[in-house]
Design a protein around this motif. Structure first.
Motif, short mmCIF file in Angstrom:
data_model
loop_
_atom_site.label_atom_id
_atom_site.label_comp_id
_atom_site.label_asym_id
_atom_site.label_seq_id
_atom_site.Cartn_x
_atom_site.Cartn_y
_atom_site.Cartn_z
N TYR A 159 35.44 40.62 40.97
CA TYR A 159 36.39 41.57 41.53
C TYR A 159 35.76 42.25 42.75
O TYR A 159 34.57 42.61 42.73
CB TYR A 159 36.80 42.61 40.49
N ARG A 164 41.30 40.83 49.89
CA ARG A 164 41.04 39.99 48.72
C ARG A 164 40.57 40.88 47.57
O ARG A 164 39.64 41.66 47.71
CB ARG A 164 39.98 38.93 49.03
N HIS A 178 38.16 36.78 42.90
CA HIS A 178 37.95 35.32 43.05
C HIS A 178 37.61 34.73 41.69
O HIS A 178 36.79 35.28 40.94
CB HIS A 178 36.82 35.03 44.03
N THR A 180 36.01 31.64 39.66
CA THR A 180 35.20 30.42 39.62
C THR A 180 35.68 29.62 38.41
O THR A 180 35.55 30.07 37.28
CB THR A 180 33.71 30.74 39.47
N LEU A 208 48.63 35.19 44.85
CA LEU A 208 47.50 34.28 44.61
C LEU A 208 47.49 33.19 45.67
O LEU A 208 48.53 32.80 46.20
CB LEU A 208 47.61 33.63 43.23
N SER A 209 46.29 32.70 45.97
CA SER A 209 46.16 31.59 46.90
C SER A 209 46.77 30.34 46.27
O SER A 209 47.04 30.28 45.07
CB SER A 209 44.68 31.35 47.24
N LEU A 217 42.81 30.48 42.99
CA LEU A 217 41.44 30.93 42.82
C LEU A 217 41.17 32.29 43.47
O LEU A 217 40.14 32.91 43.20
CB LEU A 217 40.47 29.89 43.39
N ASP A 218 42.06 32.74 44.35
CA ASP A 218 41.85 34.01 45.04
C ASP A 218 43.09 34.87 44.92
O ASP A 218 44.22 34.38 44.90
CB ASP A 218 41.50 33.79 46.51
N TYR A 221 45.12 38.39 46.43
CA TYR A 221 45.22 39.26 47.60
C TYR A 221 46.28 40.34 47.36
O TYR A 221 47.28 40.11 46.67
CB TYR A 221 45.59 38.45 48.84
#
Length: 314
Positions: A116, A150, A153, A155, A189-190, A194-195, A197
């Motif tokens: 975060y 952002r 993220h 993983t 979300l992307s 994974l990301d 915003y």
């Protein structure tokens, strides 16, 4: 049948331990015997050690194919170390322990993880000044975020790769935990998920693994030592009073449900007071939009680009 041989020569041969050289014990011709293989198999199927014994009386030597076939007859179907087996076929390393198979170990993966990029532990904490005093106005309990910023993220989980023992049985990789980015409104979300915003400027909070972003900061009680001063990029709603000595600054609108005492309120939009101001000659209201209140007492009003509306002014 008893066979005569030179015991002293045999003892010397065993003592020297050079089993690559054969020792002829007598000149009598015995039974014909082919080269053979003795296998020592780990109880868990992790490794196989082979020991080869030389042929006698014109017996045949084992080929690479013969060795593999013998291993298969013993249910060894995986993890062959062909390099070691080929060395024996070429050099004939009799009566020597040779590692000829071993398990293929699993490749362990890892849990998914989330990073975060805002303060997920924002709590009201007084600021310690250089002179040792404590400032209860700057508590740092708001995680400000800007539009497009952002927030987090992910993983992804790595499941790893299973292994296999010499019997062909699967050796599983360690279990791993999956995670996903969970969020409320005003968040995008992307494409690859994974990301994360923020769609608005405001403040972010993390509640039980879910991220929330709001452009309205709501204070459920009074503005006092428990909240400190409010500096917010957006709208602010205060359910209680604004106590003397504290300040509220917002780029948007400010709404106060209770009484404003000797406090400062600065708004980039409107100031709306559901009750009114008892300013004690210390209150100051400044807005770029309208100022609306039921009553205003002993208060300085900053220049408003809009209108000032109230039932009574003292």
């Amino acid at each position: 049948k008893h066979i005569e041989y030179d015991v002293q020569r045999l003892n010397s041969y065993i003592f020297e331990g050079n089993y690559n050289m054969q020792l002829k014990l007598n000149n009598k011709r015995g039974l014909r015997q082919n080269e053979h293989l003795k296998l020592e198999i780990d109880r868990y199927g992790m490794r196989v050690v082979g020991k080869f014994f030389a042929p006698t009386n014109d017996g045949s030597e084992m080929t690479l194919e013969d060795i593999i076939e013998e291993m298969k007859r013993n249910n060894i179907v995986s993890g062959y170390i062909l390099k070691n087996i080929k060395i024996h076929v070429k050099a004939r390393l009799y009566c020597t322990d040779i590692l000829i198979a071993k398990a293929i170990k699993p490749i362990h993966g890892h849990d998914a993880s989330i990073e975060y990029f805002f303060d997920t532990q924002a709590v009201a904490k007084p600021k310690l000044n250089e002179d040792g005093t404590v400032d209860f106005h700057q508590l740092g309990n708001i995680s400000h975020v800007a539009k497009g910023e952002r927030l987090a993220h992910l993983t992804p989980v790595d499941f790893g790769k299973p292994g296999k023992d010499v019997f062909g049985r699967v050796i599983p990789a360690k279990k791993v935990a999956r995670k996903v980015l969970k969020h409320g409104r005003n968040i995008t979300l992307s494409e690859d998920k994974l990301d994360m915003y923020s769609d608005v400027s405001g403040h972010a909070t993390l509640i039980e693994g879910t991220v929330y972003v709001s452009d309205v900061y709501e204070v459920p009680n009074n503005i006092d030592a428990s909240t400190g001063d409010i500096n917010y990029n957006g709208n602010v709603t205060i359910k209680g009073n604004v106590n003397t000595g504290y300040a509220v600054r917002a780029t948007g609108d400010v709404v106060v449900e209770g009484i404003v005492e000797g406090a400062t309120i600065v708004a980039g939009g409107d100031i709306t007071l559901r009750r009114g101001v008892q300013g004690m000659f210390r209150a100051k209201l400044t807005a770029k939009g309208d100022i609306v209140s039921r009553f205003i007492e002993n208060c300085e009003l900053g220049k408003a680009d809009g209108t000032i509306s109230t039932d009574a002014i003292m």
